[in-house]
Design a protein around this motif. Structure first.
Motif, PDB file in Angstrom:
ATOM      1  N   ASN B   4       0.930  -0.998  -0.231  1.00  0.00           N
ATOM      2  CA  ASN B   4      -0.336  -0.017   0.197  1.00  0.00           C
ATOM      3  C   ASN B   4       0.798   1.633   0.067  1.00  0.00           C
ATOM      4  OD1 ASN B   4      -2.484  -1.424  -0.183  1.00  0.00           O
ATOM      5  ND2 ASN B   4      -2.723  -1.702   1.871  1.00  0.00           N
ATOM      6  N   THR B   5       1.112   1.780   1.098  1.00  0.00           N
ATOM      7  CA  THR B   5       1.865   3.485   1.187  1.00  0.00           C
ATOM      8  C   THR B   5       3.532   3.229   1.097  1.00  0.00           C
ATOM      9  OG1 THR B   5       0.016   3.986   2.228  1.00  0.00           O
ATOM     10  CG2 THR B   5       2.138   5.180   2.161  1.00  0.00           C
ATOM     11  N   ILE B   6       4.448   3.583  -0.021  1.00  0.00           N
ATOM     12  CA  ILE B   6       5.664   3.238   0.564  1.00  0.00           C
ATOM     13  C   ILE B   6       6.110   4.570   0.991  1.00  0.00           C
ATOM     14  CG2 ILE B   6       8.153   3.170  -0.771  1.00  0.00           C
ATOM     15  CD1 ILE B   6       6.307   1.081  -2.244  1.00  0.00           C
ATOM     16  N   LEU B   7       7.043   4.642   1.559  1.00  0.00           N
ATOM     17  CA  LEU B   7       7.487   7.041   2.084  1.00  0.00           C
ATOM     18  C   LEU B   7       8.722   6.822   1.888  1.00  0.00           C
ATOM     19  CD1 LEU B   7       6.741   8.658   3.820  1.00  0.00           C
ATOM     20  CD2 LEU B   7       8.169   7.542   5.922  1.00  0.00           C
ATOM     21  N   VAL B   8       9.148   7.326   1.035  1.00  0.00           N
ATOM     22  CA  VAL B   8      10.684   7.400   0.581  1.00  0.00           C
ATOM     23  C   VAL B   8      11.242   8.849   1.441  1.00  0.00           C
ATOM     24  CG1 VAL B   8      11.801   8.504  -1.138  1.00  0.00           C
ATOM     25  CG2 VAL B   8       9.917   6.889  -1.849  1.00  0.00           C
ATOM     26  N   SER B  34       0.255   4.013  -2.904  1.00  0.00           N
ATOM     27  CA  SER B  34       0.331   5.369  -2.530  1.00  0.00           C
ATOM     28  C   SER B  34       1.935   5.721  -2.372  1.00  0.00           C
ATOM     29  CB  SER B  34      -0.862   6.415  -1.991  1.00  0.00           C
ATOM     30  OG  SER B  34       0.004   5.835  -0.196  1.00  0.00           O
ATOM     31  N   VAL B  35       2.364   6.516  -2.900  1.00  0.00           N
ATOM     32  CA  VAL B  35       3.469   7.266  -2.444  1.00  0.00           C
ATOM     33  C   VAL B  35       3.556   8.002  -1.885  1.00  0.00           C
ATOM     34  CG1 VAL B  35       5.714   8.161  -3.654  1.00  0.00           C
ATOM     35  CG2 VAL B  35       4.438   6.090  -4.815  1.00  0.00           C
ATOM     36  N   HIS B  36       4.657   8.523  -0.524  1.00  0.00           N
ATOM     37  CA  HIS B  36       4.389   9.477   0.241  1.00  0.00           C
ATOM     38  C   HIS B  36       6.202   9.132   0.671  1.00  0.00           C
ATOM     39  CE1 HIS B  36       0.741   8.773   2.640  1.00  0.00           C
ATOM     40  NE2 HIS B  36       0.384   9.538   0.364  1.00  0.00           N
ATOM     41  N   ALA B  37       6.374  10.983   0.915  1.00  0.00           N
ATOM     42  CA  ALA B  37       7.846  11.232   0.933  1.00  0.00           C
ATOM     43  C   ALA B  37       7.617  11.741   2.131  1.00  0.00           C
ATOM     44  CB  ALA B  37       8.500  12.455   0.295  1.00  0.00           C
ATOM     45  N   VAL B  38       9.224  11.834   2.515  1.00  0.00           N
ATOM     46  CA  VAL B  38       8.819  12.652   4.067  1.00  0.00           C
ATOM     47  C   VAL B  38      10.369  13.046   4.072  1.00  0.00           C
ATOM     48  CG1 VAL B  38      10.191  10.909   5.440  1.00  0.00           C
ATOM     49  CG2 VAL B  38       9.219  12.613   6.749  1.00  0.00           C
ATOM     50  N   LEU B  39      10.825  14.685   4.764  1.00  0.00           N
ATOM     51  CA  LEU B  39      11.917  15.590   3.952  1.00  0.00           C
ATOM     52  C   LEU B  39      12.207  15.830   5.623  1.00  0.00           C
ATOM     53  CD1 LEU B  39      13.798  17.047   2.247  1.00  0.00           C
ATOM     54  CD2 LEU B  39      12.042  18.678   1.828  1.00  0.00           C
ATOM     55  N   ALA B  40      13.395  16.268   5.824  1.00  0.00           N
ATOM     56  CA  ALA B  40      13.712  17.357   7.106  1.00  0.00           C
ATOM     57  C   ALA B  40      14.738  17.973   6.463  1.00  0.00           C
ATOM     58  CB  ALA B  40      14.199  17.116   8.424  1.00  0.00           C
ATOM     59  N   GLY B  53       6.456  16.220  -4.956  1.00  0.00           N
ATOM     60  CA  GLY B  53       5.090  15.977  -5.883  1.00  0.00           C
ATOM     61  C   GLY B  53       5.180  15.967  -8.030  1.00  0.00           C
ATOM     62  N   ALA B  54       6.319  16.405  -8.603  1.00  0.00           N
ATOM     63  CA  ALA B  54       6.499  16.445 -10.030  1.00  0.00           C
ATOM     64  C   ALA B  54       7.117  14.874 -10.026  1.00  0.00           C
ATOM     65  CB  ALA B  54       6.875  17.322 -10.027  1.00  0.00           C
ATOM     66  N   HIS B  55       7.967  14.217  -8.742  1.00  0.00           N
ATOM     67  CA  HIS B  55       8.853  13.334  -9.239  1.00  0.00           C
ATOM     68  C   HIS B  55       7.556  12.436  -8.265  1.00  0.00           C
ATOM     69  CE1 HIS B  55      12.138  15.435 -10.908  1.00  0.00           C
ATOM     70  NE2 HIS B  55      12.168  13.610 -11.064  1.00  0.00           N
ATOM     71  N   GLY B  56       5.785  12.417  -7.902  1.00  0.00           N
ATOM     72  CA  GLY B  56       5.087  11.297  -7.870  1.00  0.00           C
ATOM     73  C   GLY B  56       5.052  10.975  -5.925  1.00  0.00           C
ATOM     74  N   ALA B  57       5.223  12.084  -5.469  1.00  0.00           N
ATOM     75  CA  ALA B  57       4.750  11.646  -3.833  1.00  0.00           C
ATOM     76  C   ALA B  57       3.490  12.615  -3.680  1.00  0.00           C
ATOM     77  CB  ALA B  57       5.849  12.590  -2.791  1.00  0.00           C
ATOM     78  N   ALA B  84       6.204  11.090  10.443  1.00  0.00           N
ATOM     79  CA  ALA B  84       5.518  10.487   9.395  1.00  0.00           C
ATOM     80  C   ALA B  84       5.000   9.310   9.251  1.00  0.00           C
ATOM     81  CB  ALA B  84       6.389  10.314   7.674  1.00  0.00           C
ATOM     82  N   VAL B  85       5.368   7.842  10.003  1.00  0.00           N
ATOM     83  CA  VAL B  85       5.416   6.859  10.014  1.00  0.00           C
ATOM     84  C   VAL B  85       4.781   6.594  10.726  1.00  0.00           C
ATOM     85  CG1 VAL B  85       5.829   4.653  10.679  1.00  0.00           C
ATOM     86  CG2 VAL B  85       7.172   5.684   8.838  1.00  0.00           C
ATOM     87  N   ALA B  86       4.290   7.573  11.638  1.00  0.00           N
ATOM     88  CA  ALA B  86       2.861   7.260  12.866  1.00  0.00           C
ATOM     89  C   ALA B  86       1.903   7.737  12.047  1.00  0.00           C
ATOM     90  CB  ALA B  86       3.786   7.906  13.794  1.00  0.00           C
ATOM     91  N   GLN B  87       2.044   8.707  11.285  1.00  0.00           N
ATOM     92  CA  GLN B  87       0.423   9.333  10.305  1.00  0.00           C
ATOM     93  C   GLN B  87      -0.175   8.074   9.599  1.00  0.00           C
ATOM     94  OE1 GLN B  87      -0.247  13.297   9.810  1.00  0.00           O
ATOM     95  NE2 GLN B  87       1.811  14.091  11.244  1.00  0.00           N
ATOM     96  N   CYS B  88       0.835   8.021   8.361  1.00  0.00           N
ATOM     97  CA  CYS B  88       0.751   7.128   7.680  1.00  0.00           C
ATOM     98  C   CYS B  88       0.530   5.589   7.213  1.00  0.00           C
ATOM     99  CB  CYS B  88       1.418   6.972   6.044  1.00  0.00           C
ATOM    100  SG  CYS B  88       3.463   7.433   5.798  1.00  0.00           S
ATOM    101  N   SER B  89       1.728   5.141   8.250  1.00  0.00           N
ATOM    102  CA  SER B  89       1.522   3.330   8.485  1.00  0.00           C
ATOM    103  C   SER B  89       1.591   3.275   6.757  1.00  0.00           C
ATOM    104  CB  SER B  89       0.473   2.794   9.140  1.00  0.00           C
ATOM    105  OG  SER B  89       0.227   3.526  10.396  1.00  0.00           O
ATOM    106  N   PRO B  90       2.713   2.907   6.524  1.00  0.00           N
ATOM    107  CA  PRO B  90       3.320   2.684   5.325  1.00  0.00           C
ATOM    108  C   PRO B  90       3.779   1.519   5.663  1.00  0.00           C
ATOM    109  CG  PRO B  90       5.394   3.757   6.357  1.00  0.00           C
ATOM    110  CD  PRO B  90       3.823   4.250   7.510  1.00  0.00           C
ATOM    111  N   ASP B  91       4.012   0.930   4.437  1.00  0.00           N
ATOM    112  CA  ASP B  91       4.229  -1.441   4.529  1.00  0.00           C
ATOM    113  C   ASP B  91       5.856  -0.790   4.056  1.00  0.00           C
ATOM    114  OD1 ASP B  91       2.367  -2.398   4.663  1.00  0.00           O
ATOM    115  OD2 ASP B  91       1.663  -2.562   2.683  1.00  0.00           O
ATOM    116  N   LEU B  92       6.404   0.180   3.923  1.00  0.00           N
ATOM    117  CA  LEU B  92       7.523   0.196   3.283  1.00  0.00           C
ATOM    118  C   LEU B  92       8.066   1.407   3.716  1.00  0.00           C
ATOM    119  CD1 LEU B  92      10.249  -1.382   2.071  1.00  0.00           C
ATOM    120  CD2 LEU B  92       9.136  -0.753   0.091  1.00  0.00           C
ATOM    121  N   VAL B  93       9.523   1.454   4.070  1.00  0.00           N
ATOM    122  CA  VAL B  93      10.333   2.540   4.224  1.00  0.00           C
ATOM    123  C   VAL B  93      11.294   2.505   3.273  1.00  0.00           C
ATOM    124  CG1 VAL B  93      11.074   4.901   5.649  1.00  0.00           C
ATOM    125  CG2 VAL B  93       9.542   3.994   6.154  1.00  0.00           C
ATOM    126  N   LEU B  94      11.982   3.868   2.485  1.00  0.00           N
ATOM    127  CA  LEU B  94      12.996   3.370   1.265  1.00  0.00           C
ATOM    128  C   LEU B  94      13.933   4.809   1.844  1.00  0.00           C
ATOM    129  CD1 LEU B  94      11.293   2.909  -1.958  1.00  0.00           C
ATOM    130  CD2 LEU B  94      12.529   1.687   0.110  1.00  0.00           C
TER     131      LEU B  94
END
Ligand SMILES: Cc1cc2nc3c(=O)[nH]c(=O)nc-3n(C[C@H](O)[C@H](O)[C@H](O)COP(=O)(O)OP(=O)(O)OC[C@H]3O[C@@H](n4cnc5c(N)ncnc54)[C@H](O)[C@@H]3O)c2cc1C
Ligand SMILES: Nc1ncnc2c1ncn2[C@@H]1O[C@H](COP(=O)(O)O)[C@@H](O)[C@H]1O
Lengths: 254, 325
Positions: B4-8, B34-40, B53-57, B84-94
């Motif tokens: 389902n969700t992958i967090l990059v 669905s693809v989400h990203a996290v950035l600090a 966003g333009a690259h697909g998140a 971010a993991v707490a909010q979107c519960s991804p299956d995979l974090v890359l």
């Protein structure tokens, strides 16, 4: 000051490796365990710190009991003692379990500074130092190219993607050192003889209060990758440069 | 197994996103629903978020905080990942296997109490999530099943996947307020020095001219610079000469350096240890110059020259120059 240096005992890297058994683990049987050559930089860095401030170096390692011999090399270089966490339940431990065990041993021993290498030569997961920082909740400076300590302030030049960064941090802290950070010393004859009587304390995961859970990763499949075939080999008779130019032209980069 | 969700985990490099972030986004889009990203980031959060966003998140968890500019390494990012993991519960974090990515992954592993698998060069989702690495100098491919509670944390080497051209997508931005513990803020960055060379980047150059201990002296790297400049290429190096301080680490090719896949790789005075070849054997063509006919580099060379690099390189430079004129 007390400096802990994490060192790993690895199958002799000059002997070609092999994956064996249903779990596809690295063949360890019949292979000599040696101190990871990358860890010699960590031992040297630890000894330099302890010598400049007064203090001692304690080696901490997790691995099979027969790997104690590998720790002797670090003792021969000048470390005061070794702590070896050895437990059959730790065979094939994942990175987080390894770090949890190491952190428990380090916490019990106490420290002003923990030094590791940046990645081990056999497993190269390359994340253990970062895990140790988060487990021990002390600041870490990873990928150190040079270290200096004044009073209790550590200045470290660290490698980044685009260059270097000067980091400043107070003790206690963790530093992971890159290869080439120093020139590891050779053990002297006196050091080698003295190492025989230095203590190596062994303990288990349980005695450190770490409960072992099953691994969440299993090797599912190992397949050979087709080797690249060799092409034409020529011996330079003065015309090699012309031959290379011809090749570059054929593949259209010239 | 459907993901389902992958967090990059995004990383900033120079003024934009790190190339490995774009590679991970492309792979995540091919694998996940669905693809989400996290950035600090210390600054430019909105610009970077729109690039993500333009690259697909479809969603970007953004922790923007000027304080981050002084934090050492990638540890602060791990706290953004945790939130971010707490909010979107991804299956995979890359994560990308970079300095920053390794700090973030190791620390996030402890915060999330999930182990990580690193040095990954491919991912499979059938019949289960499998992370692929190579061992013994890239001669064997090992697929590791990652089981246990989600998310799986995977650290991927740069150049494992192709990045895609930006599209018209845009991301919803969710702001995170980073609450960093004292130990993460205790170290600070007092200065920075840039070592990146001029000319094309090592990772992107169509031609890479690399040197090793066989070049005898650091000043002989000038020959490589000259040849590389004429071929619109970049200069690389073996770890032996990087450790000896001849050239900056940014030049290192191999297991603990960069992976390069140029059209032509020219290895000069490099023996071909597997820790080196694993970073360059994906090159289209390999040329090797080495004095020792038994050097392992010749096993993968399309054109192998047994000879003295210090003798051949000046002649080669002269020949290439005369072609260009
Ligand atoms: C955990 C780990 C990670 C590593 N990671 C990397 C990595 O990322 N990248 C990397 O490169 N290495 C890496 N190494 C090191 C690697 O094992 C080798 O030691 C290194 O690549 C050797 O560098 P070299 O070929 O320049 O030197 P050498 O092995 O010393 O080879 C020099 C070569 O030059 C030739 N030569 C000498 N004079 C001449 C001349 N005049 N003309 C032509 N040829 C000449 C010699 O015949 C020889 O083959 C790693 C090692 C470990 C343990
Ligand atoms: N089993 C171990 N025992 C002691 N130190 C270790 C062990 N595994 C890793 N380390 C330390 O962590 C560094 C990085 O290892 P790794 O993350 O496994 O590549 C090594 O160079 C050691 O300093």
């Amino acid at each position: 000051m007390k400096v802990i240096v994490c060192v790993k005992q690895i199958p002799d890297p000059s002997v070609p490796g092999e994956l064996v058994g249903p779990a596809h683990t690295l063949q360890r049987e019949g292979v000599t365990l040696v101190l990871d050559p990358g860890d010699e930089f960590g031992v040297e860095a630890g000894l330099a710190l302890a010598e400049s401030q007064g203090g001692e170096v304690v080696l901490v390692s997790m691995g099979p009991e027969r790997g104690a011999d590998a720790l002797r090399k670090g003792l021969a270089m000048g470390a005061a003692k070794g702590i070896l966490v050895s437990d059959p339940g730790l065979a094939g431990a994942d990175a987080l379990t390894t770090a949890t065990v190491l952190a428990a041993a380090i916490r019990r021993e106490g420290f002003d500074c923990v030094i590791t290498a940046t990645e081990s030569t056999d497993g190269y997961s390359g994340v253990i130092p970062q895990m140790l920082a988060a487990l021990l909740e002390v600041p870490a400076v990873t990928f150190a190219k040079s270290i200096s300590l004044q009073d209790s302030t550590m200045r470290v030049k660290r490698q980044t993607e685009s260059g270097t960064e000067d980091a400043v941090v107070n003790l206690p802290c963790i530093v992971s050192v890159t290869a080439g950070v120093n020139e590891p010393r050779y053990p002297t004859l006196k050091g080698i003889l003295g190492a025989k009587s230095k203590p190596i304390e062994t303990c288990t995961a349980e005695s450190l209060g770490v409960a072992l859970t099953g691994s969440t990763q299993q090797v599912a499949d190992v397949t050979p990758i087709a080797a690249r075939g060799a092409g034409e080999i020529i011996t330079d008779d003065g015309s090699a440069a012309a031959k290379i130019v011809e090749f570059l032209t054929t593949v259209k980069v010239l | 197994m459907a993901l389902n969700t992958i967090l990059v985990v995004a990383e900033v490099h120079e003024s934009g996103l790190h190339p490995v972030t774009l590679e991970l986004l492309a792979k995540a889009r091919a694998m996940g629903t669905s693809v989400h990203a996290v950035l600090a980031a210390a600054s430019d959060g909105d610009t970077l978020a729109s690039e993500l966003g333009a690259h697909g998140a479809s969603r970007v968890y953004l922790a923007e905080n000027a304080e981050l500019g002084e934090c050492v390494g990638g540890f602060a990012t791990a706290f953004a990942v945790r939130d971010a993991v707490a909010q979107c519960s991804p299956d995979l974090v890359l994560f990308g296997q970079t300095y920053h990515g390794r700090d973030a992954a190791g620390c996030a592993s402890v915060l999330l109490q999930r182990t990580v698998v690193s040095n990954i060069v491919d991912l499979e989702s059938e019949p289960e999530l499998r992370a692929v690495s190579t061992v013994f100098g890239g001669t064997q491919r090992v697929a590791t099943a990652v089981t246990g509670p989600a998310p799986a944390l995977v650290v991927v080497r740069a150049k494992s996947f192709e990045s895609a051209e930006p599209g018209s997508g845009s991301a919803e931005v969710v702001r995170l307020s980073l609450d960093l513990p004292r130990w993460v803020k205790a170290g600070r960055v007092a200065g920075r020095a840039d070592e990146s060379a001029s000319g094309p980047k090592l990772e992107d150059a169509p031609v890479v001219v690399s040197g090793g201990r066989g070049l005898q002296d650091p000043k002989n790297f000038a020959l490589l610079q000259e040849l590389a400049a004429m071929l619109h290429g970049a200069v690389g190096a073996s770890r032996a000469v990087v450790d000896a301080g001849w050239v900056p680490y940014a030049y290192q090719v191999g297991q603990t350096g960069k992976t390069v896949k140029p059209t032509v790789y020219i290895a000069c005075g490099i023996s071909g240890a597997m820790q080196h070849t694993v970073g360059m054997k994906g090159s289209k063509y390999i040329i090797a110059i080495n004095k020792d006919e038994g050097a392992p580099i010749f096993k993968l060379a399309d054109l192998g020259v047994v000879g003295d690099a210090l003798d051949i390189l000046p002649k080669l430079i002269a020949e290439v120059r005369s072609r260009a004129n």
